[in-house]
Design a protein around this motif. Sequence first.
Motif, short mmCIF file in Angstrom:
data_model
loop_
_atom_site.label_atom_id
_atom_site.label_comp_id
_atom_site.label_asym_id
_atom_site.label_seq_id
_atom_site.Cartn_x
_atom_site.Cartn_y
_atom_site.Cartn_z
N THR A 100 0.83 -1.20 0.00
CA THR A 100 0.00 0.00 0.00
C THR A 100 0.87 1.26 0.00
OG1 THR A 100 -1.77 -1.12 1.20
CG2 THR A 100 -1.76 1.29 1.29
N ASP A 101 1.81 1.32 0.93
CA ASP A 101 2.63 2.53 1.10
C ASP A 101 3.56 2.79 -0.07
OD1 ASP A 101 1.39 2.82 3.57
OD2 ASP A 101 3.09 2.03 4.71
N SER A 102 4.01 1.74 -0.74
CA SER A 102 4.98 1.90 -1.83
C SER A 102 4.38 2.61 -3.04
CB SER A 102 5.53 0.54 -2.26
OG SER A 102 4.52 -0.22 -2.91
N GLY A 103 3.08 2.47 -3.24
CA GLY A 103 2.44 3.10 -4.39
C GLY A 103 2.75 2.40 -5.70
N ILE A 104 3.15 1.12 -5.65
CA ILE A 104 3.45 0.40 -6.89
C ILE A 104 2.18 0.29 -7.73
CG2 ILE A 104 5.46 -0.87 -6.05
CD1 ILE A 104 3.64 -3.27 -5.53
N ALA A 105 2.38 0.15 -9.05
CA ALA A 105 1.27 0.11 -10.00
C ALA A 105 0.77 -1.29 -10.28
CB ALA A 105 1.69 0.78 -11.32
N ALA A 106 1.63 -2.31 -10.06
CA ALA A 106 1.25 -3.70 -10.32
C ALA A 106 2.33 -4.60 -9.74
CB ALA A 106 1.12 -3.96 -11.82
N ILE A 107 1.97 -5.87 -9.55
CA ILE A 107 2.94 -6.90 -9.17
C ILE A 107 2.87 -7.99 -10.22
CG2 ILE A 107 3.67 -8.60 -7.46
CD1 ILE A 107 2.23 -6.95 -5.32
N CYS A 108 4.01 -8.32 -10.80
CA CYS A 108 4.11 -9.36 -11.82
C CYS A 108 5.11 -10.40 -11.32
CB CYS A 108 4.59 -8.78 -13.13
SG CYS A 108 3.65 -7.33 -13.66
N ALA A 109 4.72 -11.67 -11.40
CA ALA A 109 5.59 -12.73 -10.89
C ALA A 109 5.66 -13.87 -11.89
CB ALA A 109 5.07 -13.25 -9.55
N ASP A 110 6.67 -14.70 -11.72
CA ASP A 110 6.83 -15.85 -12.61
C ASP A 110 6.24 -17.12 -12.00
OD1 ASP A 110 8.68 -16.45 -10.65
OD2 ASP A 110 10.38 -16.67 -12.02
N ASN A 111 5.48 -16.99 -10.94
CA ASN A 111 4.81 -18.14 -10.33
C ASN A 111 3.30 -17.97 -10.51
OD1 ASN A 111 4.15 -16.17 -8.47
ND2 ASN A 111 5.32 -17.04 -6.80
N TYR A 112 2.55 -18.98 -10.07
CA TYR A 112 1.11 -18.76 -10.09
C TYR A 112 0.67 -18.25 -8.74
CZ TYR A 112 1.20 -23.81 -8.76
OH TYR A 112 1.47 -25.03 -8.20
N ALA A 113 -0.25 -17.35 -8.78
CA ALA A 113 -0.86 -16.72 -7.61
C ALA A 113 -0.04 -15.60 -6.99
CB ALA A 113 -1.24 -17.73 -6.53
N VAL A 114 1.21 -15.40 -7.32
CA VAL A 114 2.08 -14.38 -6.74
C VAL A 114 2.37 -14.69 -5.27
CG1 VAL A 114 2.45 -11.92 -6.26
CG2 VAL A 114 1.26 -12.60 -8.35
N GLU A 115 1.33 -15.09 -4.54
CA GLU A 115 1.48 -15.32 -3.10
C GLU A 115 1.48 -16.81 -2.76
OE1 GLU A 115 -2.02 -14.35 -0.50
OE2 GLU A 115 -2.91 -13.75 -2.42
N ASN A 116 2.07 -17.12 -1.63
CA ASN A 116 2.11 -18.49 -1.12
C ASN A 116 0.71 -18.87 -0.64
OD1 ASN A 116 3.50 -20.87 -0.26
ND2 ASN A 116 3.32 -20.14 1.83
N GLN A 133 -6.82 -10.37 -2.15
CA GLN A 133 -7.90 -9.54 -1.61
C GLN A 133 -7.42 -8.11 -1.40
OE1 GLN A 133 -9.52 -10.85 2.13
NE2 GLN A 133 -10.97 -9.16 2.22
N HIS A 134 -6.23 -7.98 -0.81
CA HIS A 134 -5.68 -6.66 -0.54
C HIS A 134 -5.40 -5.89 -1.82
CE1 HIS A 134 -3.56 -3.66 1.86
NE2 HIS A 134 -2.60 -3.68 0.95
N CYS A 135 -4.71 -6.53 -2.74
CA CYS A 135 -4.29 -5.84 -3.96
C CYS A 135 -5.45 -5.58 -4.92
CB CYS A 135 -3.21 -6.63 -4.68
SG CYS A 135 -1.63 -6.69 -3.78
N LEU A 136 -6.19 -6.63 -5.26
CA LEU A 136 -7.23 -6.50 -6.27
C LEU A 136 -8.44 -5.71 -5.78
CD1 LEU A 136 -7.17 -10.13 -7.71
CD2 LEU A 136 -6.12 -8.09 -8.71
N PHE A 137 -8.94 -6.06 -4.60
CA PHE A 137 -10.21 -5.50 -4.16
C PHE A 137 -10.06 -4.23 -3.34
CE2 PHE A 137 -10.94 -10.05 -4.85
CZ PHE A 137 -11.87 -9.95 -5.87
N LYS A 138 -9.02 -4.13 -2.53
CA LYS A 138 -8.85 -2.93 -1.70
C LYS A 138 -8.09 -1.83 -2.44
CE LYS A 138 -9.08 -5.32 2.72
NZ LYS A 138 -8.36 -5.69 3.94
N LEU A 139 -7.05 -2.22 -3.19
CA LEU A 139 -6.21 -1.21 -3.84
C LEU A 139 -6.48 -1.04 -5.33
CD1 LEU A 139 -2.74 -2.08 -2.23
CD2 LEU A 139 -4.41 -0.38 -1.46
N GLY A 140 -7.12 -2.04 -5.97
CA GLY A 140 -7.27 -2.01 -7.43
C GLY A 140 -5.95 -2.23 -8.14
#
Length: 187
Positions: A100-116, A133-140
């Motif tokens: 949230t604080d970083s203000g990044i525009a997107a997260i792109c990863a070479d795995n599935y789901a980005v998160e564990n 939930q945090h990225c997609l729904f709260k931050l867009g």
Amino acid sequence: QPGALNLSIDNFASNPIQGRGVLVDLYRHFGRERKAVDYDDLMMVMEKDGVVIEEGDILLLRTGFAEVILEMNLAPDKAELDKSCAALEGRDDRLLQWITDSGIAAICADNYAVENFLGQGSDTPCSALPLHQHCLFKLGLPLAELWYFADLATWMAENNRNRCFLTAPPLRLPKAVGSPATPVATV
């Protein structure tokens, strides 16, 4: 459901994600073993590699997972994949706050789901994918999965760089919530 249209990939196809991509090479630090990367882990890797994230950057996470899949020669082994490579620890509140604080525009990863998401359980009700939930729904904030970063990571390491110009237009699929992208990194 008109409200759900705000999440349509059509919005990103109309105005594609384009800007400075910043590569964080988790694979170089954690190898091929499964590792849930929390805030402290991510900050340690970024500090060691001199990675600086600025508002509007696109965070690129190389974990090595796409390379492992490709090495399986069209015969992926789920048991092996389930114990392979790093992924962000979506249950780490400090990591979510940093996103949230970083203000990044997107997260792109070479795995599935980005998160564990393997082996997670809880006594309290919560999202199975809290980073989503945090990225997609709260931050867009869009998430991209299963990209291939090996060649880019090699070039960047050889040239002591971690930034590139990234263009990643998805297919324009009205009302869809996901789409393949065609990312191009310019170095």
